[in-house]
Design an enzyme around this catalytic site. Structure first.
Site: not given
Ligand SMILES: CCC/C=C/C(=O)SCCNC(=O)CCNC(=O)[C@H](O)C(C)(C)COP(=O)([O-])OP(=O)([O-])OC[C@H]1O[C@@H](n2cnc3c(N)ncnc32)[C@H](O)[C@@H]1OP(=O)([O-])[O-]
Length: 719
Positions: A61, A100, A103, A123
């Protein structure tokens, strides 16, 4: 958004396009709904593949949307529509499928992953649970114990583990989309009923009540007050005990509580703060995006005590070749053994070959002549460090970056001992250096932006949370720790016990209270520093004047314990007692309680009842107040820098966001009011005097934390 193409004549290919991680924003969700509809209604399409652009399936998400009014189609009906489709839908997973994103893939009938892909439901680390059906689908697919492990820890699994667990159906080393299209063609027309996970019963778990009771107990213990892991267990329990529709309802209820919680806000703030600190800037105006790091292929470590060993391991594990220098032969041999053992253990854990050949050991500092960067980690003594820096300046090739791992000495003073002070920065690691996440990169007024950029990049390569900070006594972390520890000592004088103070801090969420921590790290460390500062005097004097040093309140309690030889765990006695020297289980010590009684009597102090709230307010607000001084002095660029330091290096509970975020949550006016209150009661304690920045922020209406930067700039320009 999502792009639609028809490939191999009869496969509808849907590509998620939302750089950098294809997060499921409103536009992407709308795109998926539209393109799935298009594929299903096209009679020429026999099967569907969903993939993400730029080698990443989906990062979940869009976290940035959480704080706003969410628009666009909701995730759950979108995933259900995919699952109930009458044509096979295959997820082609490259890069990451997280939250998500996973999912969405679980809603698909098949999952093909690239061997380098990572999957997970993280999450919980954002204060949430997988509430787009993840908590109900994953246990049905891989069983309750494995699903609980993934959902409560949020860990990412490799494609190989995902295959072994049954999350994916196939792993490929080749082009994942091609493999998925081929696979989609091969399954076209097959019955999809067995592939719809929501229709599966959850695999039976024997002795369900006892099992969940035990899990809940363990999770509660490790959560240290975080609520999301508990809700994750409750949601999985619903999957194990209820039909799918009712389980989904339970998932929704639990998520509703978490979604608006302060803990979710704190954890999501930490996620963005950790990324924001990489965009460092210096008061000179130098910044991360305009400062190019120098390449580092070969590095050296000088001094192979505990810190030097850990730093050598951290460097070697990044693939650098490392020259490890220790002048004492016996120390060098011991260090070699210890470093090899650490490298072997680390490699075993990560399933790779140990980088033993990457380290060359030497007794001679001349061996570092051709390295690109040196990290000095000799004993914390300015004369010794000065000598090493002078030697390094003579030995190293021009342009070598000279870094010091000091935790307290003046980086600028060391820089001034070299002909090229612009090449000197501090790299403050935390013990054990190959394990602890935090790295403070300390710049002096003469450090070049390129030197800072190089140290920051190296920190990132080592997997550290690297934070660039200015040069001052204690830098950021230890400078803030000082008033926190002093308040804890004062509380003992006034009637508290180490147990009471530690319990209050541990209930707040610290893994260890201040006294248990002091026993672990050794009371003699602070004693040596206080002696160096001329604060330690013989403990025979009594009364109030004996507790004033250099014009401010001082507690000699720590010094008195050291005089008794009570250095903490290593001597088997400290603020607590231990079974034997080196043992870790702290037990209450009656000796200490009578010692505190005698001390109070000697100094005419009357013990009073102290509650947890006072412990928290005095220790934490004193620490936070120092954080405001640090911001005002420009030592940290913003509150995020301080918070990342505290969460990744000092055990501040992540679900409370860091000290500055916590102050923002409590309310700046309240923090100010309590500091003023305690300052009136203890006028001889300067660190309780509210910082002028805190006063100015409150006077300007207490802006929210993401606006502090602007406010600080504006407040400074008004001076
Ligand atoms: C009903 C709801 C149920 C679902 C809930 C969910 O899914 S909750 C979500 C569950 N998902 C997670 O918890 C996954 C969270 N993400 C990660 O773990 C890592 O970003 C990665 C492994 C996907 C990529 O790693 P990497 O080292 O290659 O890259 P990096 O980490 O440096 O990120 C690059 C840029 O992307 C941005 N950004 C990243 N993700 C999101 C996002 N979801 N959204 C928005 N932005 C996001 C990050 O801020 C950064 O921006 P900046 O600073 O450049 O402006």
């Amino acid at each position: 958004m999502a792009e639609y193409n028809r490939v191999s004549e009869c496969v509808g290919l849907i590509t998620l396009r939302n750089p950098p991680v294809n997060a499921l924003s409103a536009a992407v969700r709308q795109g998926i709904v539209d393109t799935v509809q298009r594929a299903l209604s096209d009679p020429n399409v026999k099967s569907v593949v969903i993939c993400g652009q730029n080698g990443i399936f989906c990062g979940g998400a869009d976290i940035k949307e959480f704080g706003s009014n969410m628009t666009g189609p909701p995730l759950i009906p979108m995933i259900h529509a995919i699952e109930s489709a009458n044509k096979p839908v295959v997820a082609a997973i490259e890069g990451s499928a997280l939250g998500g994103g996973l999912e969405l893939a679980l809603g698909c009938h098949y999952r093909i992953a690239h061997s380098k892909a990572r999957l997970g439901l993280p999450e919980v680390s954002l204060g949430l649970l997988p509430a787009a059906g993840g908590s109900q689908l994953l246990p049905r697919l891989i069983g309750v114990p494995a699903a609980l492990n993934l959902i409560t820890t949020g860990r990412h699994v490799t494609a190989a583990e995902a295959l072994q667990l049954g999350i994916v159906d196939q792993v490929t080393d080749h082009n994942t989309v091609d493999a998925a299209v081929k696979f989609a063609l091969s399954v076209a027309g097959r019955s999809l009923d067995p592939r719809r996970i929501s229709t599966h019963p959850c695999p039976q778990q024997p002795d369900l009540d006892a099992f969940f009771e035990e899990v809940m107990q363990k999770v509660r213990q490790s959560a240290r007050g975080a609520i999301a892991p508990i809700a994750c267990v409750q949601a999985v329990r619903a999957a194990a005990t209820l039909p799918y529709a009712q389980g989904m309802e339970r998932e929704r209820e639990l998520m509703a509580t978490l979604f608006t919680s302060g803990q979710a806000r704190a954890l999501q703030y930490c996620f963005f703060a950790e990324r924001a600190v990489g965009r460092w800037r210096m008061p000179s105006g130098a910044r991360w995006d305009t400062s190019k790091p120098r390449p580092v292929h070969k590095a050296a470590v000088i001094g192979l005590g505990t810190m030097g060993r850990g730093i050598t391991v951290a460097l070697a594990q990044t693939g650098l070749s490392v020259i490890a220098v220790e002048t004492q032969e016996k120390q060098l041999m011991e260090a070699k053994q210890a470093i090899s053992a650490m490298l072997e253990r680390g490699a075993k854990r990560r399933g790779v070959a140990p980088a033993l050949d990457g380290v060359i050991y030497s007794q001679n500092i001349q061996a570092v002549a051709d390295v690109d960067l040196v990290i000095e980690a000799v004993f914390e003594d300015i004369a010794l460090k000065t000598k090493v820096f002078q030697q390094l300046s003579a030995v190293c090739k021009p342009g070598t970056l000279l870094c010091t791992n000091t935790s307290a000495l003046d980086v600028d003073q060391l820089a001034s001992e070299t002909p090229n002070p612009e090449l000197v920065v501090g790299m403050h690691f935390f013990a054990p250096a190959h394990v602890m996440k935090l790295l403070e990169v300390v710049y002096g007024p003469r450090s070049s932006p390129q030197a800072v950029a190089t140290a920051m990049q190296l920190g990132k390569k080592m997997g550290k949370a690297s934070v660039a900070v200015g040069n001052c006594r204690g830098f950021v972390g230890n400078r803030m720790l000082k008033p926190y520890i002093e308040e804890a000592f004062f509380l003992l004088e006034e009637g508290a016990t180490p147990e009471l103070v530690d319990q209050a801090l541990e209930e707040f969420g610290f893994p260890m209270g201040v006294f248990r921590m002091s026993d672990l790290s050794g009371l003699d460390v602070g004693w040596r520093v206080r002696k160096g500062d001329g604060l330690v005097e013989p403990g025979t004097a009594s009364g109030r004047s004996a507790r004033i040093r250099q014009g401010r309140r001082y507690s000699p309690l720590g010094d008195l314990l050291c005089e008794e030889g009570r250095f903490g765990q290593k001597t088997g006695r400290g603020w607590y007692q231990y079974d034997k020297p080196g043992s870790r289980v702290a037990r209450s010590d009656p000796w200490l309680h009578s010692f505190l009684g005698a001390y109070r009597a000697q100094h005419g102090l009357v013990a009073r009842r102290i509650d947890h709230q006072e412990v928290l307010e005095r220790c934490l607000y004193a620490l936070i107040n120092e954080g405001f001084h640090i911001l005002d002095d420009g030592i940290a660029a913003g509150p995020e820098d301080i918070d990342v330091i505290y969460v990744s290096g000092y055990g501040w509970p992540r679900h409370r966001g860091g000290p500055m975020f916590y102050a923002n949550m409590v309310g700046l006016a309240k923090v100010l009011e309590r500091l003023e209150h305690y300052q009136q009661l203890h006028p001889e304690v300067p660190h309780l005097q509210p910082s002028s920045l805190l006063r100015r922020l409150v006077a300007s209406g207490s802006p929210p934390i993401h606006k502090w930067g602007e406010a600080i700039k504006k407040l400074h320009s008004q001076l």
